[in-house]
Write a protein that holds these residues in place. Structure first.
Motif, short mmCIF file in Angstrom:
data_model
loop_
_atom_site.label_atom_id
_atom_site.label_comp_id
_atom_site.label_asym_id
_atom_site.label_seq_id
_atom_site.Cartn_x
_atom_site.Cartn_y
_atom_site.Cartn_z
N LYS A 83 15.35 -9.17 -6.03
CA LYS A 83 16.38 -8.31 -5.44
C LYS A 83 16.28 -6.93 -6.08
N GLU A 84 16.55 -5.91 -5.27
CA GLU A 84 16.43 -4.55 -5.80
C GLU A 84 17.75 -4.03 -6.35
N ALA A 85 17.63 -3.20 -7.36
CA ALA A 85 18.81 -2.50 -7.88
C ALA A 85 18.38 -1.11 -8.33
N ILE A 87 -2.53 0.70 -4.55
CA ILE A 87 -2.43 -0.68 -4.03
C ILE A 87 -1.67 -1.48 -5.08
N GLU A 88 -0.66 -2.22 -4.63
CA GLU A 88 0.18 -2.94 -5.60
C GLU A 88 0.36 -4.40 -5.24
N GLU A 89 0.52 -5.17 -6.25
CA GLU A 89 0.92 -6.57 -6.10
C GLU A 89 2.35 -6.59 -5.51
N PHE A 90 2.62 -7.51 -4.61
CA PHE A 90 3.94 -7.63 -4.00
C PHE A 90 4.89 -8.35 -4.96
N LEU A 91 6.05 -7.76 -5.21
CA LEU A 91 7.02 -8.39 -6.11
C LEU A 91 8.15 -8.99 -5.28
N ARG A 92 8.57 -10.19 -5.67
CA ARG A 92 9.73 -10.80 -5.02
C ARG A 92 10.97 -10.56 -5.86
N ILE A 96 0.87 -1.19 0.00
CA ILE A 96 0.00 0.00 0.00
C ILE A 96 0.90 1.23 0.00
N LYS A 97 0.66 2.13 -0.95
CA LYS A 97 1.53 3.30 -1.09
C LYS A 97 0.73 4.60 -1.08
N ALA A 98 1.07 5.50 -0.17
CA ALA A 98 0.52 6.85 -0.25
C ALA A 98 1.01 7.46 -1.55
P1 AMP Z 1 9.03 2.82 -3.38
O1 AMP Z 1 9.10 4.14 -2.65
O2 AMP Z 1 7.85 2.68 -4.26
O3 AMP Z 1 10.30 2.41 -4.02
O4 AMP Z 1 8.92 1.73 -2.23
C1 AMP Z 1 9.85 1.66 -1.15
C2 AMP Z 1 10.32 0.24 -0.95
O5 AMP Z 1 9.19 -0.64 -0.73
C3 AMP Z 1 11.00 -0.36 -2.17
O6 AMP Z 1 12.35 -0.01 -2.23
C4 AMP Z 1 10.79 -1.83 -1.94
O7 AMP Z 1 11.70 -2.34 -0.99
C5 AMP Z 1 9.41 -1.88 -1.34
N1 AMP Z 1 8.38 -2.07 -2.40
C6 AMP Z 1 7.74 -1.11 -3.09
N2 AMP Z 1 6.88 -1.63 -3.98
C7 AMP Z 1 6.97 -2.98 -3.85
C8 AMP Z 1 6.33 -4.09 -4.52
N3 AMP Z 1 5.40 -3.90 -5.44
N4 AMP Z 1 6.70 -5.32 -4.14
C9 AMP Z 1 7.65 -5.53 -3.17
N5 AMP Z 1 8.26 -4.52 -2.52
C10 AMP Z 1 7.95 -3.26 -2.85
#
Ligand code: AMP
Ligand code: GLY
Length: 413
Positions: free
Chosen positions: A189-191, A182-187, A140-142
């Protein structure tokens, strides 16, 4: 060229150092800067875009380089539009790619940029319906700028409803949280990939990996980033090809939507089998900048100038083969409550090949004091992460302040 850098973090310290190394730079100011930027710039305190505009005109500034997102989202580039002073950064309209998650997601959907499935809601009622279409965990993202604190990963319906209440009833982020994605959770590694934007063309810098959680093994709360290295080991040839295609789609979208700014686009990726875009920022990252710029061999000021006139090409950027790693010393308690004003000692006693960027420090007489949650970025270049880790951690021991805290596992593969 007389240059003014806006911001006061490690990112701006790294930008100031790199700009000061350009022989095109004749005078450098930083607003408001910190005890680190003083090494190469004159610090000035300008508290609004209007004050920056006035100062730049009164002091014959040629170029303003904007570090943080807030002045961009507030329209600093638009304010200077009719002046002779150049501003490197996104205009107000383009800054919505960072300032509104809904705007960014719509853009990605429209231009076929791979990203998590989403829905946008404006009330608890809409939210309750929407979550039926997602499985847990749900993200969930503001919508707006919440200083990196607007994203919550919810494991149960109860967590989701609690967060909806905080956003829509308690209004913890005010207007910034009145629209919610509202977003689907992604699995995966981040870059992070920072790109120069040159009138809508994207010229990538080198990749990086940021450590967002406060404690080792990615435990504890999310922070602004407490360690980082460049390049990301995930960027193999196959991934690079995938990312090229994504960059083309983004660039095409920027041009079609009249978002052809000149500045930086920071793309946050989640990488699993495929790369997906998590987020856009319209600025250099922090701490990414502290590990990407030390690897840049070419002239940053030249890249900025070319980006501004739309002529920047990949060949203009030259990169060192060496890797770079930084560990951030934070104030104990960060990202929640912490004390400031602690005396720092030992910065000058680190080895010659260690570089200490300042995140939040200030000068008080002959002393340097902590002045925020992230304090210093202890950084080095080297041929392997093991070698750099050894150097950086050995030198961290030489720096002291009462509330010093840091992760011990940065760059541990
Ligand atoms: P954001 O500000 O959108 O990058 O979100 C902050 C952090 O939340 C990201 O760096 C991820 O670690 C995590 N995150 C955001 N969106 C997702 C997603 N859809 N699935 C999994 N983790 C997420
Ligand atoms: N390192 C993440 C950011 O700059 O937003």
């Amino acid at each position: 060229m007389k240059v003014l850098v806006i911001g006061n973090g490690g990112r701006e310290d790294a930008i100031c150092k790199k700009i000061s190394e350009s022989n095109k730079c004749t005078e450098l100011f930083c607003s408001k800067g910190n005890a680190g930027t003083l090494r190469y710039a004159e610090n000035v305190e300008l508290n609004s875009n209007e004050e920056i505009f006035r100062f730049s005109n009164d002091n014959n500034i040629d170029l303003v380089v904007v570090g943080p997102e807030a002045p961009l989202c507030e329209g600093i580039v638009d304010l200077f539009k009719d002046s002779n002073i150049k501003v490197f950064g996104a205009d107000k309209k383009s800054a919505r790619l960072e300032g509104s998650k809904d705007f960014a997601k719509k853009f990605m959907k429209k231009y076929d940029v791979p990203t998590a499935r989403y829905e946008t809601i404006k009330s608890i009622e809409e939210g309750k319906k929407a979550i039926e279409n997602f499985s847990y965990p749900i993200v969930i993202k503001a919508d707006g700028l919440c200083a990196g604190k607007g994203v919550r990963i919810c494991n149960t319906k109860e967590d989701v409803l609690d967060y909806f209440k905080e956003l829509f009833e308690d209004k913890i982020f005010g207007k910034e949280g009145s629209t919610v994605v509202i977003e689907e959770f992604l699995r995966g590694k981040e870059a992070s990939l920072l790109c120069f934007v040159s009138k809508g063309n994207l010229i990538p810098m080198e990749s990086a990996r940021d450590y967002k959680r406060i404690f080792d093994n990615d435990e504890g709360e999310n922070t602004g980033g407490v360690g980082c290295y460049s390049p990301s080991e995930l960027f193999n040839e196959e991934l690079k090809l995938q990312i090229e295609k994504i960059l083309e789609k983004i660039s095409n979208g920027l041009k079609k939507e009249n978002l052809e700014y000149s500045g930086v686009l920071f793309i946050g990726f989640m990488i699993d089998e495929d790369a997906k875009v998590l987020e856009f920022n319209v600025r250099f990252g922090d701490p990414e900048t502290e590990v990407v710029l030390p690897r840049m061999e070419s002239d940053l000021l030249l890249a900025i100038e070319k980006s501004l006139d739309g002529s920047l090409e990949r060949e203009d950027l030259k990169w060192k083969k060496e890797k770079c790693l930084t560990v951030i010393l934070t104030s104990r308690g960060y990202p929640k409550n912490y004390e400031k004003g602690k005396e720092i000692s030992g910065i000058d006693s680190v080895d010659k090949d260690i570089y200490v960027y300042h995140n939040n420090t200030k000068v008080n007489g002959s002393k340097i004091l902590t002045d925020g949650g992230r304090v210093l970025s202890v950084t080095a270049l080297g041929n392997s992460y093991d070698e750099i880790r050894e150097k950086v951690y050995r030198n961290i021991e030489k720096i002291s302040f009462e509330t010093k805290q840091y992760r011990k596992d940065i760059g541990k593969m």
